[in-house]
Design a protein around this motif. Structure first.
Motif, short mmCIF file in Angstrom:
data_model
loop_
_atom_site.label_atom_id
_atom_site.label_comp_id
_atom_site.label_asym_id
_atom_site.label_seq_id
_atom_site.Cartn_x
_atom_site.Cartn_y
_atom_site.Cartn_z
N THR A 34 43.22 -45.02 3.44
CA THR A 34 43.20 -46.48 3.55
C THR A 34 43.15 -47.10 2.15
N ASN A 56 41.61 -48.51 9.64
CA ASN A 56 40.32 -48.62 10.32
C ASN A 56 40.32 -49.93 11.09
N THR A 57 39.99 -49.86 12.37
CA THR A 57 39.89 -51.05 13.20
C THR A 57 38.53 -51.02 13.89
N PRO A 58 38.13 -52.14 14.50
CA PRO A 58 36.85 -52.12 15.24
C PRO A 58 36.82 -51.04 16.32
N GLU A 59 38.00 -50.65 16.84
CA GLU A 59 38.06 -49.63 17.88
C GLU A 59 38.16 -48.21 17.31
N GLY A 60 38.14 -48.10 15.98
CA GLY A 60 38.30 -46.79 15.36
C GLY A 60 39.61 -46.73 14.58
N ARG A 61 40.00 -45.54 14.15
CA ARG A 61 41.23 -45.40 13.37
C ARG A 61 42.46 -45.42 14.25
N VAL A 62 43.46 -46.17 13.84
CA VAL A 62 44.73 -46.19 14.55
C VAL A 62 45.85 -45.87 13.57
N LYS A 63 46.88 -45.23 14.07
CA LYS A 63 48.01 -44.85 13.23
C LYS A 63 48.77 -46.09 12.77
N ARG A 90 44.53 -36.00 7.62
CA ARG A 90 45.56 -37.03 7.80
C ARG A 90 46.85 -36.68 7.08
#
Length: 130
Positions: A34, A56-63, A90
């Motif tokens: 990131t 990184n998002t509030p829901e966790g890591r997204v591609k 990664r």
């Protein structure tokens, strides 16, 4: 072994010592961490790109859905690339995606930035104001 035309191209993983030599001989280093991780410190290289493979998002890591198009906008498929991340997980996925997309010379840096730092290799960190 299998043919070179196989779609499941094997990702070649090189250690940090080999990576250092490849960078010194002109390979591009693609840091897929990131932006926040990258800004804390990164591999010391002249030809370095930071294109996150995941966010990184509030829901966790997204591609990162734009990963391949972002790499394609700054690299061509003949470029010699070494892909690295924090620990090597990664970057392995990112390297596999790049090979599947037709990039021909992609290697994964085993151990990632953590192994690079452990070996005492050159890192670039942000300058802090005193």
């Amino acid at each position: 072994m299998g043919s070179l035309e196989s779609s499941g191209a094997e990702v070649v993983t090189v250690d940090v010592h080999a990576t250092k030599n490849l960078i010194n001989s002109g390979h591009k280093y693609l840091d897929v961490r990131t932006v926040e991780e990258y800004k804390k410190g990164h591999v010391g290289a002249d030809k370095i790109l930071n294109i996150p493979y995941m966010f990184n998002t509030p829901e966790g890591r997204v591609k990162n859905p734009q990963f391949l198009s972002e790499v394609s906008s700054v690299c061509n498929k003949e470029d010699q690339l070494i892909v690295g991340c924090q620990s090597g997980v990664r970057s392995l996925s990112a390297a596999a995606d790049l090979l599947s997309a037709g990039f021909k010379h992609v290697s994964n840096m085993g151990g990632g930035y953590l192994a690079w730092v452990e070996n005492g290799f050159l890192v670039q960190k942000p300058h802090t104001e005193l």
